[in-house]
Scaffold this active site. Sequence first.
Site, PDB file in Angstrom:
ATOM      1  N   ASP A  55      27.284 -32.603  14.203  1.00 31.05           N
ATOM      2  CA  ASP A  55      28.183 -31.098  14.112  1.00 31.05           C
ATOM      3  C   ASP A  55      28.659 -31.152  12.856  1.00 31.05           C
ATOM      4  O   ASP A  55      28.887 -30.207  12.359  1.00 31.05           O
ATOM      5  CB  ASP A  55      29.155 -31.344  15.043  1.00 31.05           C
ATOM      6  N   GLU A  93      22.299 -30.438  17.530  1.00 25.77           N
ATOM      7  CA  GLU A  93      23.478 -31.145  16.745  1.00 25.77           C
ATOM      8  C   GLU A  93      22.854 -32.592  16.733  1.00 25.77           C
ATOM      9  O   GLU A  93      23.044 -33.277  15.670  1.00 25.77           O
ATOM     10  CB  GLU A  93      24.679 -30.871  17.124  1.00 25.77           C
TER      11      GLU A  93
END
Length: 230
Positions: free
Chosen positions: A50, A122
């Site tokens: 992320d 992610e």
Amino acid sequence: MNNFEQIETILGIHFINKDLLIQAFTHRSYLNESQSDLPGHNERLEFLGDAVLELVVTDYLYREFPDTPEGQLTAYRAALVRTESISDCALRLAFNDYLLLSRGEARDMGKARSYILANAFEAFVGALYLDQGYDAAASFINDQLIPEMHNILDQALWRDAKSYVQEKSQELLSITPTYELVRQQGPDHDRTFVVAIMFGSDTIAEGEGTSKQEAQQDAARKALIKMGWN
């Protein structure tokens, strides 16, 4: 076990540490149900990915739009890294075929699956960063996700559609839009809402989403297109 060599071939990315690749696709629920000796679930990789994703996207936007103010760049970034955008990208890359899930999670193809796919994307970024460094992770993001920016700009998906349609309708028509729930369907954990946007007594458009707020935004976007305000 899924054939992870296949997705390496599809992506043209070959991991040095295969455990990182497998871990990126391993949902917590699979480990809770399985007695396998897998390296772990993907939540820590997701946390790392992320941060890498946000940096790569921010760097791209900063360079690509040198005259755009910070607030608008923030809106661009939010639209590009939101769950829907990332999960759509993961689905296009066939990530769904490689997820390691519990039997219960595997049956759920609704809203929960979108979150799982976005998290896997992610986590894959995080795994690639650890395995081959920042440049490899950035190249993957630039190749696979950044092109979605064109669609976001074309459809003005970065804008808060509800605020903008209210601004335009008040300015041009002296009307404040209202929203009415048309119907809802599906089980509690995967419910779909359909909402109409009204200018007075006239229905301008209907929007759909997994929450009332999401459906209202969709209806507002469609109203902007219909009225030529987008």
